[in-house]
Design a protein around this motif. Structure first.
Motif, short mmCIF file in Angstrom:
data_model
loop_
_atom_site.label_atom_id
_atom_site.label_comp_id
_atom_site.label_asym_id
_atom_site.label_seq_id
_atom_site.Cartn_x
_atom_site.Cartn_y
_atom_site.Cartn_z
N ALA A 12 -28.14 -38.09 19.11
CA ALA A 12 -26.94 -37.41 19.30
C ALA A 12 -26.51 -37.85 20.86
O ALA A 12 -25.17 -37.56 20.89
N LEU A 13 -27.40 -37.92 21.61
CA LEU A 13 -27.08 -38.24 23.08
C LEU A 13 -26.19 -39.82 23.01
O LEU A 13 -25.08 -39.82 23.62
N PRO A 33 -22.26 -29.99 15.39
CA PRO A 33 -23.24 -29.60 14.10
C PRO A 33 -24.44 -30.27 14.14
O PRO A 33 -25.53 -30.00 13.71
N PHE A 34 -24.14 -31.59 14.44
CA PHE A 34 -25.23 -32.71 14.35
C PHE A 34 -26.53 -32.40 15.09
O PHE A 34 -27.63 -32.11 15.04
N ALA A 35 -25.97 -32.12 16.66
CA ALA A 35 -27.16 -31.73 17.58
C ALA A 35 -27.28 -30.28 17.19
O ALA A 35 -28.76 -30.03 17.57
N ALA A 36 -26.63 -29.36 16.73
CA ALA A 36 -27.30 -28.03 16.24
C ALA A 36 -28.26 -27.94 15.46
O ALA A 36 -29.57 -27.22 15.46
N VAL A 37 -28.27 -28.93 14.33
CA VAL A 37 -29.40 -28.96 13.29
C VAL A 37 -30.52 -29.75 14.08
O VAL A 37 -31.88 -29.27 13.94
N GLY A 38 -30.31 -30.52 15.04
CA GLY A 38 -31.34 -31.11 15.84
C GLY A 38 -32.11 -30.22 16.67
O GLY A 38 -33.22 -30.10 16.75
N ALA A 39 -31.18 -29.20 17.35
CA ALA A 39 -31.77 -28.20 17.94
C ALA A 39 -32.71 -27.13 17.20
O ALA A 39 -33.82 -26.43 17.77
N ILE A 40 -32.21 -26.99 15.96
CA ILE A 40 -32.88 -26.02 15.14
C ILE A 40 -34.48 -26.53 14.82
O ILE A 40 -35.31 -26.09 14.63
N VAL A 67 -26.31 -32.04 24.69
CA VAL A 67 -25.36 -32.70 24.10
C VAL A 67 -24.32 -31.70 23.47
O VAL A 67 -23.32 -31.79 23.30
N ILE A 68 -24.75 -30.54 22.99
CA ILE A 68 -24.01 -29.43 22.74
C ILE A 68 -23.05 -29.03 23.78
O ILE A 68 -21.86 -28.70 23.59
N VAL A 69 -23.62 -28.66 24.91
CA VAL A 69 -22.84 -28.11 26.04
C VAL A 69 -21.86 -29.02 26.43
O VAL A 69 -20.60 -28.90 26.61
N VAL A 70 -22.02 -30.63 26.70
CA VAL A 70 -21.13 -31.39 26.80
C VAL A 70 -20.07 -31.67 25.94
O VAL A 70 -18.74 -31.91 26.10
N GLY A 71 -20.46 -31.72 24.37
CA GLY A 71 -19.45 -31.58 23.41
C GLY A 71 -18.62 -30.48 23.62
O GLY A 71 -17.28 -30.79 23.26
N VAL A 72 -18.93 -29.39 23.77
CA VAL A 72 -17.96 -27.96 23.67
C VAL A 72 -17.17 -28.17 24.88
O VAL A 72 -15.94 -28.00 25.02
#
Length: 82
Positions: A12-13, A33-40, A67-72
């Motif tokens: 993801a990074l 969403p890819f990174a969110a699944v990884g976080a879960i 990754v989620i923070v930077v993506g948002v």
């Protein structure tokens, strides 16, 4: 679970770095969403591993959260089009 989440976070990074290039910002729509699944997966790894054995899962959780923070933030700046 820890190794899987760590590898997921590294992928993801790398994808995030690619999505920072102008005109590839649309990749953030799939990256978040890819990174969110990884976080879960990482959160499950933290919950089910022992107290001293959850370092990889924590690292995966931190990578996916970054990754989620930077993506948002990138989507809020360019709308995902640029």
């Amino acid at each position: 679970m820890g190794v899987i989440s760590l590898i997921w976070g590294v992928v993801a990074l790398l994808w995030m770095i690619l999505a920072l290039i102008p005109l590839l910002g649309w990749g953030n729509w799939f990256l978040i969403p890819f990174a969110a699944v990884g976080a879960i997966i990482a959160a499950i790894g933290v919950l089910f591993s022992g107290a001293g054995k959850n370092g990889r899962a924590k690292a995966g959780l931190i990578l996916n959260a970054i990754v989620i923070v930077v993506g948002v933030a990138r989507l809020s700046l360019g709308g995902g089009l640029i």
